[in-house]
Design an enzyme around this catalytic site. Sequence first.
Site, short mmCIF file in Angstrom:
data_model
loop_
_atom_site.label_atom_id
_atom_site.label_comp_id
_atom_site.label_asym_id
_atom_site.label_seq_id
_atom_site.Cartn_x
_atom_site.Cartn_y
_atom_site.Cartn_z
N HIS A 179 0.71 -1.32 -0.20
CA HIS A 179 0.01 -0.24 0.01
C HIS A 179 1.03 0.88 0.03
O HIS A 179 1.97 1.35 -0.04
CB HIS A 179 -0.92 0.14 0.94
N ASP A 200 3.68 -4.46 3.92
CA ASP A 200 5.53 -4.71 3.89
C ASP A 200 5.80 -6.33 4.63
O ASP A 200 6.69 -7.06 3.33
CB ASP A 200 6.17 -4.48 4.85
#
Length: 504
Positions: free
Chosen positions: A108, A395
């Site tokens: 994102h 992540d």
Amino acid sequence: MLARNRFLLLVVVGVATLAIVSLSLQFLNLIPTTPTAEDRTFPALDGGGASAVGKSRKRVFPALHTLEPNPLSEAYGYCNTPNRSEQAWEGHSPADYKLLSVQVMIRHGDRYPLYSIPKTKRPAIDCTLSPSRSPSHPLLKAFIGHMGLGGRGTWEAPLSSVPRVPNHSACEMGELTQTGVVQHLRNGQLLRQAYRRHDLLPADWTPRQVWLETTSRSRTVQSGLALLYGFLPDFDWAELSVRHQWSTLFCGASCDCPARNRYLEEEQRRQYKLRVGDGELDRTYADMARTLGVATRQLRAANPVDSLLCHLCHGLAFPCVLGGGGARACLTTAQFAVIRRQQLDDERQRKEAGLYRKYAVLAMHPYLNRTAARMERAARGGAGAELFALSSAHDVTLAPLLSALGLTDASFPRFAARVVFELWRSPAPARKGKGERSKVKDGEPFVRVLYNGEDVTFHTAFCRESDRRPRQPLCPLRNFLSFVRRDMFSVLNATSYQEACYRR
Ligand SMILES: *[C@@H]1O[C@H](CO)[C@@H](O)[C@H](O)[C@H]1NC(C)=O
Ligand SMILES: *[C@@H]1O[C@H](CO)[C@@H](O)[C@H](O)[C@H]1NC(C)=O
Ligand SMILES: *[C@@H]1O[C@H](CO)[C@@H](O)[C@H](O)[C@H]1NC(C)=O
Ligand SMILES: *[C@@H]1O[C@H](CO)[C@@H](O)[C@H](O)[C@H]1NC(C)=O
């Protein structure tokens, strides 16, 4: 060549400092199948008393120091501020190769912190979208309008209730910012340009041909939509079906893997030992806590580096407090640099220890297995194949993906990072002999892998540069298939996912 050299540079420079920032933040959410994982808290991880761990660690980073004298510039790389044009190698192939499919996994975009620093004001950031505010994008206004029609799309539960654009004048924790939206509009536009001349999608693409999947966090949903809009402006909502992935590992129905959790726990113990053995880090946290007038444990639990990064990425001064005598005291970039230095140590040791790689192989096998299956379908052709698949992730998804692929030198995934898998077919071999019709034989399928626009195909575990055959411009699909189906488990001394997951 150029691409490769640039990748190597990126590798050296970007040794993923910030990595563990968010890794530590989100590690605990990694394995939703493990009940204990959610029970741990940062004080328990971070505050542990006596250090039993080696004091003799070396702290010499000659290469980094010569290349990156300013520790903050690395952090700026992580911010990925959308203010410069980017070189992207997606869509590059030898002449006459045909592009068959593209699969993308993204992190994102820029988000508001997940934690706040005790006793300080939260950073003042506006999470509404406004084309007149910087950073902006030519598509932003149309994007906002198009998202207003999102009710026409098909949403797998629970995505239908997730807001399709960020819309709080004071950002909420973890909310995507306008910067994050712009990062992904740019990613999408970049891919649009890269694939324009390859006719990847027919104008009347069907829901099967364009695949969008995301976790249920608003920042991933919105990031995926922004990229898709940049890629296919004004796409037809009626044709779009948005799929939900409940696990941040995108492991679908294959998430059960006891061994994965064991490697993760071992990795967390390694990380913890390194951290409690770091005197400079201890002193820094103690200084910061004194400045703020809070207990050191409380400060560490609040993961201040996450919030400080946000200040840095948004050009905001680090937070200050009014002390007892009315004097202003502020957190400093020197303190921030110490925390980042420790994260660098951690990242380095993490790679040497090899536990994370084992975790990553198990974590990402299900996603890679699906990726491989899609490539096979696309290589066979036919109407059932996904031509463009986008997975909007975190992540804690991209970091294990890079590790599982053997991209051990890749930098930690910055905001709006992207990993792209391309499938190509070489031209059919030239007909031999004249007059006679040779059998019409298709060319061979090949894969390319790109990370943030850099071609990293020949850095992967399944196509090392050293194994490259002469005059072979791309990596054969069969290398990738046998890697995913068997070879990737060799680091676990196993030959299948089942075996590696359930063997004790
Ligand atoms: C982009 O923004 C970063 C971070 O604010 C800054 O360091 C860099 O100089 C900017 N680059 C350009 C080309 O404006
Ligand atoms: C954002 O919120 C405001 C106030 O609630 C509302 O009027 C506006 O329509 C929303 N905008 C979008 C794009 O959802
Ligand atoms: C891998 O994909 C195949 C289909 O290509 C499927 O049959 C198999 O169950 C998958 N394995 C895992 C562990 O996801
Ligand atoms: C790998 O597996 C084989 C067969 O299961 C076993 O004999 C061997 O000792 C294992 N090696 C390691 C390093 O675990």
